[in-house]
Design a protein around this motif. Sequence first.
Motif, mmCIF file in Angstrom:
data_model
loop_
_atom_site.group_PDB
_atom_site.id
_atom_site.type_symbol
_atom_site.label_atom_id
_atom_site.label_comp_id
_atom_site.label_asym_id
_atom_site.label_seq_id
_atom_site.Cartn_x
_atom_site.Cartn_y
_atom_site.Cartn_z
ATOM 1 N N PHE A 12 -23.990 11.957 9.972
ATOM 2 C CA PHE A 12 -22.566 12.247 10.136
ATOM 3 C C PHE A 12 -21.731 10.960 10.114
ATOM 4 C CE2 PHE A 12 -18.820 12.855 12.831
ATOM 5 C CZ PHE A 12 -18.231 13.956 12.229
ATOM 6 N N SER A 13 -22.227 9.929 10.820
ATOM 7 C CA SER A 13 -21.469 8.659 10.901
ATOM 8 C C SER A 13 -21.425 7.966 9.534
ATOM 9 C CB SER A 13 -22.073 7.737 11.962
ATOM 10 O OG SER A 13 -23.426 7.459 11.675
ATOM 11 N N ASP A 14 -22.472 8.178 8.746
ATOM 12 C CA ASP A 14 -22.494 7.644 7.379
ATOM 13 C C ASP A 14 -21.487 8.376 6.487
ATOM 14 O OD1 ASP A 14 -24.082 5.502 7.131
ATOM 15 O OD2 ASP A 14 -25.780 6.542 6.181
ATOM 16 N N ARG A 15 -21.491 9.708 6.612
ATOM 17 C CA ARG A 15 -20.634 10.556 5.784
ATOM 18 C C ARG A 15 -19.153 10.187 5.964
ATOM 19 N NH1 ARG A 15 -17.066 12.631 4.015
ATOM 20 N NH2 ARG A 15 -16.624 14.700 3.206
ATOM 21 N N TYR A 16 -18.764 9.860 7.206
ATOM 22 C CA TYR A 16 -17.353 9.545 7.468
ATOM 23 C C TYR A 16 -17.113 8.042 7.638
ATOM 24 C CZ TYR A 16 -16.685 14.545 7.702
ATOM 25 O OH TYR A 16 -16.648 15.878 7.387
ATOM 26 N N ASN A 17 -18.064 7.262 7.132
ATOM 27 C CA ASN A 17 -17.899 5.806 7.095
ATOM 28 C C ASN A 17 -17.542 5.161 8.429
ATOM 29 O OD1 ASN A 17 -18.320 5.736 4.243
ATOM 30 N ND2 ASN A 17 -16.242 6.558 4.014
ATOM 31 N N PHE A 18 -18.266 5.534 9.470
ATOM 32 C CA PHE A 18 -18.072 4.854 10.753
ATOM 33 C C PHE A 18 -18.374 3.370 10.550
ATOM 34 C CE2 PHE A 18 -18.831 8.311 14.241
ATOM 35 C CZ PHE A 18 -17.961 9.168 13.599
ATOM 36 N N LEU A 98 -11.970 16.335 8.013
ATOM 37 C CA LEU A 98 -13.302 16.932 8.160
ATOM 38 C C LEU A 98 -13.491 18.002 7.095
ATOM 39 C CD1 LEU A 98 -13.370 17.402 12.034
ATOM 40 C CD2 LEU A 98 -14.874 15.912 10.693
ATOM 41 N N ASP A 99 -14.677 18.046 6.484
ATOM 42 C CA ASP A 99 -14.931 19.165 5.584
ATOM 43 C C ASP A 99 -15.981 20.076 6.204
ATOM 44 O OD1 ASP A 99 -17.651 18.874 4.020
ATOM 45 O OD2 ASP A 99 -16.841 16.846 4.215
ATOM 46 N N VAL A 100 -15.864 21.379 5.894
ATOM 47 C CA VAL A 100 -16.703 22.373 6.590
ATOM 48 C C VAL A 100 -18.198 22.167 6.379
ATOM 49 C CG1 VAL A 100 -15.181 24.325 7.023
ATOM 50 C CG2 VAL A 100 -16.075 23.950 4.718
ATOM 51 N N GLY A 101 -18.560 21.472 5.329
ATOM 52 C CA GLY A 101 -19.985 21.201 5.108
ATOM 53 C C GLY A 101 -20.524 20.123 6.035
ATOM 54 N N HIS A 102 -19.632 19.364 6.646
ATOM 55 C CA HIS A 102 -20.047 18.265 7.532
ATOM 56 C C HIS A 102 -19.183 18.248 8.780
ATOM 57 C CE1 HIS A 102 -21.195 17.112 3.419
ATOM 58 N NE2 HIS A 102 -22.265 16.582 3.997
ATOM 59 N N MET A 103 -19.415 19.247 9.634
ATOM 60 C CA MET A 103 -18.627 19.363 10.850
ATOM 61 C C MET A 103 -19.321 18.644 12.006
ATOM 62 S SD MET A 103 -15.959 21.219 10.221
ATOM 63 C CE MET A 103 -15.441 22.163 11.625
#
Length: 245
Positions: A12-18, A98-103
């Motif tokens: 998740f943190s990767d997906r949203y570029n933490f 946020l996209d529903v595939g990655h909540m």
Amino acid sequence: MIRVDGRGFHRFSDRYNFEKPNDLRALTLMNESAKVVMRDITDVILAYGDSDEYSFVLRKQCQLFERRESKLISTFVSTFTAAYNQLWSVHMGPDAPLDVGHMPTFDSRAVVYPSDKILRDYLSWRQADCHINNLYNTTFWALVLKGNQTRTAAALRLKDTFSKDKNEILFSEFGINYNNEPEIFKKGTILLRVTKDVTLKNPQDLSERQLQREEKKLKKAEIQQLHIDLIGDDFWNERPWILNN
Ligand code: DGT
Ligand code: MG
Ligand code: MG
């Protein structure tokens, strides 16, 4: 004690570029979500969080939902998750919807600790874990981002190293003094309710009206955010009301 923990936050943190190793916006989002839970559920006397987890300590005499575990953990985790989603764009900015595939979702568990000593051991364990992970992650990402090493090489380099070795790598190779890293990264976050005039009586000894008045005071009480050591005795000696609640 009820702990919530982010589900699959590595991805998740990767997906949203933490930001690596610590994203202050994401930590603030966790802290603000925990405050929503604390304001809503006045039985929480202290909360401790770091990374993607938060532990909520309930008062000893807590009678919420007649202490039914399923009610407690589902209420905590859904309140926390709702707050995290609602506050997401406030803290992460409008550019990362946020996209529903990655909540962001969380799991939760409850543990009853049989004594103050064991509760303190639990919290000390979480704070020590925060420190160990942070020292590792700080060194790992210094090697990768500043030292241009591959993730595999960095992991290999850190295998079987002690704290002093990591401190040494940070200092001699990257000019980073670990002691000067932000306290929120090293110590995590402690949330406390600042209540001066709440009665210390057992809730069972209060009338319905008195209980409502106490509840009101607790809901209005300020929530204090600290990034300090809770492993030593000082924290507890200076705040005897936490364990006496
Ligand atoms: P789980 O809990 O079993 O579903 O799996 P994860 O992936 O959530 O694993 P966990 O909870 O042990 O570790 C938390 C992950 O979240 C860890 O891989 C690092 C990531 N994370 C948490 N906070 C930050 C941050 O501020 N920045 C970055 N880059 N990553 C973070
Ligand atoms: Mg997790
Ligand atoms: Mg975690």
